[in-house]
Write a protein that holds these residues in place. Sequence first.
Motif, PDB file in Angstrom:
ATOM      1  N   LEU A 130       5.242  -7.954  -8.914  1.00 55.72           N
ATOM      2  CA  LEU A 130       4.496  -6.961  -9.858  1.00 55.72           C
ATOM      3  C   LEU A 130       4.007  -8.079 -10.444  1.00 55.72           C
ATOM      4  O   LEU A 130       2.742  -8.413 -10.792  1.00 55.72           O
ATOM      5  N   GLY A 131       4.712  -9.368 -11.031  1.00 48.98           N
ATOM      6  CA  GLY A 131       4.282 -10.351 -11.836  1.00 48.98           C
ATOM      7  C   GLY A 131       3.408 -11.097 -11.109  1.00 48.98           C
ATOM      8  O   GLY A 131       2.102 -11.330 -11.802  1.00 48.98           O
ATOM      9  N   ARG A 132       3.478 -11.481 -10.079  1.00 47.33           N
ATOM     10  CA  ARG A 132       2.683 -12.336  -9.321  1.00 47.33           C
ATOM     11  C   ARG A 132       1.380 -11.605  -8.961  1.00 47.33           C
ATOM     12  O   ARG A 132       0.435 -12.176  -8.893  1.00 47.33           O
ATOM     13  N   SER A 133       1.385 -10.302  -8.729  1.00 49.06           N
ATOM     14  CA  SER A 133       0.022  -9.647  -8.229  1.00 49.06           C
ATOM     15  C   SER A 133      -0.856  -9.396  -9.500  1.00 49.06           C
ATOM     16  O   SER A 133      -1.905  -9.255  -9.196  1.00 49.06           O
ATOM     17  N   ILE A 134      -0.285  -9.601 -10.824  1.00 52.68           N
ATOM     18  CA  ILE A 134      -1.192  -9.541 -12.127  1.00 52.68           C
ATOM     19  C   ILE A 134      -1.773 -10.805 -12.219  1.00 52.68           C
ATOM     20  O   ILE A 134      -3.032 -10.824 -12.332  1.00 52.68           O
ATOM     21  N   VAL A 135      -0.911 -11.862 -11.818  1.00 51.46           N
ATOM     22  CA  VAL A 135      -1.232 -13.227 -11.957  1.00 51.46           C
ATOM     23  C   VAL A 135      -2.605 -13.383 -10.875  1.00 51.46           C
ATOM     24  O   VAL A 135      -3.748 -13.927 -11.188  1.00 51.46           O
ATOM     25  N   ALA A 136      -2.357 -13.147  -9.668  1.00 52.39           N
ATOM     26  CA  ALA A 136      -3.401 -13.222  -8.740  1.00 52.39           C
ATOM     27  C   ALA A 136      -4.221 -12.087  -8.379  1.00 52.39           C
ATOM     28  O   ALA A 136      -4.303 -11.646  -7.388  1.00 52.39           O
ATOM     29  N   ARG A 137      -4.437 -11.502  -9.392  1.00 50.00           N
ATOM     30  CA  ARG A 137      -5.548 -10.077  -9.288  1.00 50.00           C
ATOM     31  C   ARG A 137      -6.555 -10.577  -8.901  1.00 50.00           C
ATOM     32  O   ARG A 137      -7.292 -11.652  -8.604  1.00 50.00           O
ATOM     33  N   THR A 138      -7.389  -9.696  -8.018  1.00 49.54           N
ATOM     34  CA  THR A 138      -8.602  -9.944  -7.232  1.00 49.54           C
ATOM     35  C   THR A 138      -9.651  -8.978  -7.743  1.00 49.54           C
ATOM     36  O   THR A 138      -9.463  -7.739  -8.389  1.00 49.54           O
ATOM     37  N   PRO A 139     -11.215  -9.657  -7.942  1.00 46.01           N
ATOM     38  CA  PRO A 139     -12.204  -8.779  -8.675  1.00 46.01           C
ATOM     39  C   PRO A 139     -12.103  -7.364  -7.588  1.00 46.01           C
ATOM     40  O   PRO A 139     -12.122  -7.301  -6.588  1.00 46.01           O
ATOM     41  N   TYR A 140     -12.368  -6.266  -8.381  1.00 45.44           N
ATOM     42  CA  TYR A 140     -12.540  -4.849  -8.029  1.00 45.44           C
ATOM     43  C   TYR A 140     -13.845  -4.899  -7.000  1.00 45.44           C
ATOM     44  O   TYR A 140     -14.925  -5.273  -7.787  1.00 45.44           O
ATOM     45  N   ARG A 141     -13.794  -4.340  -5.775  1.00 44.82           N
ATOM     46  CA  ARG A 141     -15.051  -4.214  -5.181  1.00 44.82           C
ATOM     47  C   ARG A 141     -15.070  -2.826  -4.911  1.00 44.82           C
ATOM     48  O   ARG A 141     -14.307  -2.349  -4.013  1.00 44.82           O
ATOM     49  N   ASN A 142     -16.149  -2.161  -5.036  1.00 44.40           N
ATOM     50  CA  ASN A 142     -16.219  -0.537  -4.580  1.00 44.40           C
ATOM     51  C   ASN A 142     -16.642  -0.440  -3.319  1.00 44.40           C
ATOM     52  O   ASN A 142     -17.517  -1.516  -2.772  1.00 44.40           O
ATOM     53  N   ALA A 143     -15.866   0.292  -2.663  1.00 43.76           N
ATOM     54  CA  ALA A 143     -16.514   0.365  -1.232  1.00 43.76           C
ATOM     55  C   ALA A 143     -17.794   0.802  -0.861  1.00 43.76           C
ATOM     56  O   ALA A 143     -18.383   0.691   0.136  1.00 43.76           O
ATOM     57  N   SER A 144     -18.637   1.475  -2.036  1.00 43.27           N
ATOM     58  CA  SER A 144     -19.868   1.983  -1.604  1.00 43.27           C
ATOM     59  C   SER A 144     -20.783   0.945  -2.063  1.00 43.27           C
ATOM     60  O   SER A 144     -22.073   1.024  -1.748  1.00 43.27           O
ATOM     61  N   GLU A 145     -20.315  -0.282  -2.561  1.00 43.26           N
ATOM     62  CA  GLU A 145     -21.273  -1.245  -3.016  1.00 43.26           C
ATOM     63  C   GLU A 145     -21.864  -2.098  -1.931  1.00 43.26           C
ATOM     64  O   GLU A 145     -21.240  -2.050  -0.834  1.00 43.26           O
ATOM     65  N   PHE A 173       0.800  -1.018   0.012  1.00 44.76           N
ATOM     66  CA  PHE A 173       0.025   0.053  -0.053  1.00 44.76           C
ATOM     67  C   PHE A 173       0.535   1.270  -0.083  1.00 44.76           C
ATOM     68  O   PHE A 173       1.890   1.257   0.777  1.00 44.76           O
ATOM     69  N   GLY A 174       0.688   2.106  -0.783  1.00 46.30           N
ATOM     70  CA  GLY A 174       1.344   3.460  -0.947  1.00 46.30           C
ATOM     71  C   GLY A 174       2.544   3.557  -1.726  1.00 46.30           C
ATOM     72  O   GLY A 174       3.130   4.439  -1.882  1.00 46.30           O
ATOM     73  N   GLY A 175       2.876   2.118  -2.294  1.00 45.60           N
ATOM     74  CA  GLY A 175       4.058   1.843  -2.905  1.00 45.60           C
ATOM     75  C   GLY A 175       3.712   2.297  -4.333  1.00 45.60           C
ATOM     76  O   GLY A 175       2.703   2.361  -4.901  1.00 45.60           O
ATOM     77  N   GLU A 176       4.715   2.733  -5.213  1.00 48.82           N
ATOM     78  CA  GLU A 176       4.538   3.212  -6.595  1.00 48.82           C
ATOM     79  C   GLU A 176       4.840   1.975  -7.340  1.00 48.82           C
ATOM     80  O   GLU A 176       6.034   1.309  -7.240  1.00 48.82           O
ATOM     81  N   LEU A 177       4.122   1.510  -8.546  1.00 47.87           N
ATOM     82  CA  LEU A 177       4.236   0.270  -9.228  1.00 47.87           C
ATOM     83  C   LEU A 177       5.570   0.041 -10.067  1.00 47.87           C
ATOM     84  O   LEU A 177       6.164  -0.730  -9.806  1.00 47.87           O
ATOM     85  N   GLU A 178       6.207   1.410 -10.213  1.00 51.15           N
ATOM     86  CA  GLU A 178       7.494   1.508 -11.201  1.00 51.15           C
ATOM     87  C   GLU A 178       8.472   0.920 -10.312  1.00 51.15           C
ATOM     88  O   GLU A 178       9.536   0.655 -10.752  1.00 51.15           O
ATOM     89  N   TYR A 179       8.382   1.155  -8.884  1.00 51.62           N
ATOM     90  CA  TYR A 179       9.383   0.624  -7.831  1.00 51.62           C
ATOM     91  C   TYR A 179       9.242  -0.738  -7.179  1.00 51.62           C
ATOM     92  O   TYR A 179      10.143  -1.135  -6.796  1.00 51.62           O
ATOM     93  N   ALA A 180       8.069  -1.143  -7.795  1.00 53.66           N
ATOM     94  CA  ALA A 180       8.084  -2.931  -7.227  1.00 53.66           C
ATOM     95  C   ALA A 180       8.838  -3.843  -8.048  1.00 53.66           C
ATOM     96  O   ALA A 180       9.159  -3.703  -9.317  1.00 53.66           O
ATOM     97  N   ASP A 181       9.145  -4.840  -7.303  1.00 54.37           N
ATOM     98  CA  ASP A 181      10.144  -5.547  -7.993  1.00 54.37           C
ATOM     99  C   ASP A 181       9.525  -6.340  -8.973  1.00 54.37           C
ATOM    100  O   ASP A 181       8.167  -6.706  -8.860  1.00 54.37           O
ATOM    101  N   GLU A 182      10.167  -7.185 -10.087  1.00 55.00           N
ATOM    102  CA  GLU A 182       9.299  -7.784 -11.002  1.00 55.00           C
ATOM    103  C   GLU A 182       8.511  -8.934 -10.520  1.00 55.00           C
ATOM    104  O   GLU A 182       7.290  -9.175 -11.312  1.00 55.00           O
ATOM    105  N   LEU A 183       9.040  -9.815  -9.844  1.00 51.95           N
ATOM    106  CA  LEU A 183       8.632 -10.829  -9.190  1.00 51.95           C
ATOM    107  C   LEU A 183       7.105 -10.464  -8.579  1.00 51.95           C
ATOM    108  O   LEU A 183       6.210 -11.030  -8.929  1.00 51.95           O
TER     109      LEU A 183
END
Lengths: 204, 204
Positions: free
Chosen positions: A189-204, A177-187
Amino acid sequence: MNFSSKLIEEAVNAFASLPGIGRKSALRLVLHLMQQDQDFTETFTEALRNMRKHIKDCKVCHNLSDNEVCNICLDPRRDEKVICVVENIRDIMAIEDTGQYRGRYHVLGGVINPIEGIGPGDLHIDTLIRRVSQNDVKEIIMAISPTIEGDTTIFYLSKQLKETSAKISTIARGVSFGGELEYADELTLGRSIVARTPYRNASE
Amino acid sequence: MNFSSKLIEEAVNAFASLPGIGRKSALRLVLHLMQQDQDFTETFTEALRNMRKHIKDCKVCHNLSDNEVCNICLDPRRDEKVICVVENIRDIMAIEDTGQYRGRYHVLGGVINPIEGIGPGDLHIDTLIRRVSQNDVKEIIMAISPTIEGDTTIFYLSKQLKETSAKISTIARGVSFGGELEYADELTLGRSIVARTPYRNASE
């Protein structure tokens, strides 16, 4: 360093034997003790001796404890059907500081590391399996460092726990949290794309 | 920080009461003690208690000492006609490490600092004057920090010692060896020009 006093030299060596304290810092600490009353040194050393002498290994979860069973294991408000598995007590403190967890813990005492000669037999795995079967645990959260050794340990534990009815989960891995994507390490960032989670709007 | 153990918390507080050790480092040190044998903690605390209990103030020079009189004052090979006046024992150790000095020392225990309420009466000045008169001291070297308080102290001492036959000198001040002139501060550089010394060729 030239010491005109053997007593000072021994006290400096004592402090310098601790990790992260060099001889110059050690001397500074010794001179600090000299500037305080003798009572200060007595209170200081007594706290350490007392701790080392009387602290116990919680016989349920292997947390360090003042009594046979630690405060967390004794707390009836904490869910005993959920166990968070950690490497050491520093991890317990870090998780407790978040205030987000109300289950129990189990301290492994390390991770499987063949290079350093640490096998499953050196960790508190037997007691974990017994706890899980005896207490009919519903969920086991693996809060273990995302390293090769950590992942090996999770894999081993999941095999061992297959016979039980407990659900096994790992803590979420991804970009901070609060991290900038361009500074995240490849592994990560790669895994966070593979393990993406469905978006849930806080107001839902 | 959430501690499940009172003993651990007290030990962490003990370490954290030392200067330069925060609570995270303190916890790391406590856990280090837990990973070692109980003997390690006993040896560590014993060295500190022993030092604090048995160390003495050398009755000649006020150095910290194992005995009534410190090793430097007892050493017959050291010139008792030359006294180097320092603020504290760390300065003695720094000068001893250079291997360039074979006289005795006198520890003031600080410098005159009206803002912090330290006056001449709080320093070991009486014993210095007595030593100088009784032992017919030839030279007194002021190895005191070149600050306003240090200079005030040197000025005060020189007044007090005027009656004695001892020659008073201060350690040389100027640009550091290996330092680049452009990075020297103005005051040091300015004074080093005023206090220039005649050039002597090493082959002369």
